[in-house]
Design a protein around this motif. Structure first.
Motif, PDB file in Angstrom:
ATOM      1  N   MET A 100      24.601  25.167  53.230  1.00  9.40           N
ATOM      2  CA  MET A 100      23.750  25.238  52.106  1.00  9.40           C
ATOM      3  C   MET A 100      23.315  26.182  51.121  1.00  9.40           C
ATOM      4  N   ARG A 101      22.861  26.127  49.828  1.00 10.39           N
ATOM      5  CA  ARG A 101      22.639  27.183  49.405  1.00 10.39           C
ATOM      6  C   ARG A 101      20.935  27.251  49.593  1.00 10.39           C
ATOM      7  N   LEU A 102      20.381  28.344  49.483  1.00 10.31           N
ATOM      8  CA  LEU A 102      19.335  28.332  49.796  1.00 10.31           C
ATOM      9  C   LEU A 102      18.325  28.373  48.234  1.00 10.31           C
ATOM     10  N   ASP A 103      19.188  28.024  47.607  1.00 14.02           N
ATOM     11  CA  ASP A 103      17.547  26.975  46.597  1.00 14.02           C
ATOM     12  C   ASP A 103      17.411  25.614  47.211  1.00 14.02           C
ATOM     13  N   LYS A 104      18.275  25.298  47.587  1.00 10.52           N
ATOM     14  CA  LYS A 104      18.788  23.312  47.800  1.00 10.52           C
ATOM     15  C   LYS A 104      17.833  23.437  48.954  1.00 10.52           C
ATOM     16  N   PHE A 105      17.813  24.673  49.937  1.00 13.68           N
ATOM     17  CA  PHE A 105      17.009  23.883  51.398  1.00 13.68           C
ATOM     18  C   PHE A 105      15.982  24.560  51.299  1.00 13.68           C
ATOM     19  N   LYS A 109      13.570  23.983  48.838  1.00 16.38           N
ATOM     20  CA  LYS A 109      13.598  22.188  47.659  1.00 16.38           C
ATOM     21  C   LYS A 109      13.352  21.078  49.183  1.00 16.38           C
ATOM     22  N   VAL A 110      14.979  20.808  49.631  1.00 13.46           N
ATOM     23  CA  VAL A 110      15.038  19.915  50.158  1.00 13.46           C
ATOM     24  C   VAL A 110      13.654  20.183  51.705  1.00 13.46           C
ATOM     25  N   ARG A 158      20.082  20.131  56.216  1.00 15.36           N
ATOM     26  CA  ARG A 158      20.966  18.512  55.786  1.00 15.36           C
ATOM     27  C   ARG A 158      19.877  18.526  53.982  1.00 15.36           C
ATOM     28  N   GLU A 159      20.821  17.562  53.563  1.00 18.54           N
ATOM     29  CA  GLU A 159      20.918  17.585  52.182  1.00 18.54           C
ATOM     30  C   GLU A 159      20.172  16.422  51.824  1.00 18.54           C
ATOM     31  N   ASP A 160      18.853  15.683  52.295  1.00 25.09           N
ATOM     32  CA  ASP A 160      18.428  15.190  52.327  1.00 25.09           C
ATOM     33  C   ASP A 160      17.434  15.298  53.619  1.00 25.09           C
ATOM     34  N   ALA A 161      15.635  15.029  52.634  1.00 23.41           N
ATOM     35  CA  ALA A 161      14.871  14.572  54.315  1.00 23.41           C
ATOM     36  C   ALA A 161      14.187  14.126  53.963  1.00 23.41           C
TER      37      ALA A 161
END
Length: 85
Positions: free
Chosen positions: A1-6, A8-9, A64-67
């Motif tokens: 998973m990309r750092l920026d997405k991690f 945020k999620v 996780r992709e979403d939480a």
């Protein structure tokens, strides 16, 4: 998973563009190496993030992709928090 997405999620940062900006300013390291927003994270990685007057060290425990809000805190474990002047 990309750092920026991690970021945020996991709700460490409110918005993904803000996560990209923080990484672009060199305020995040992964396992001691400077990180870009596109850096791929793995479970067990150690992140050091500089938030204004605070430096937070944490371990990535779950990707996780979403939480949901209550699940977001299970994605990392804070190992050290330091206030700097």
């Amino acid at each position: 998973m990309r750092l920026d997405k991690f970021l945020k999620v996991s709700r460490l940062v409110k918005r993904r563009p803000l996560a990209k900006e923080i990484a672009g300013q060199g305020r995040i390291t992964i396992n001691g190496q400077p990180a870009k927003a596109s850096t791929v994270l793995s479970e067990g990685d150690e992140l050091v993030i500089k938030f204004g007057q605070k430096v937070v060290t944490l371990d990535v425990t779950n990707l996780r992709e979403d939480a949901k809000k209550d699940e977001a805190e299970t994605m990392y474990r804070v190992t050290h928090e330091e206030h700097v002047n």
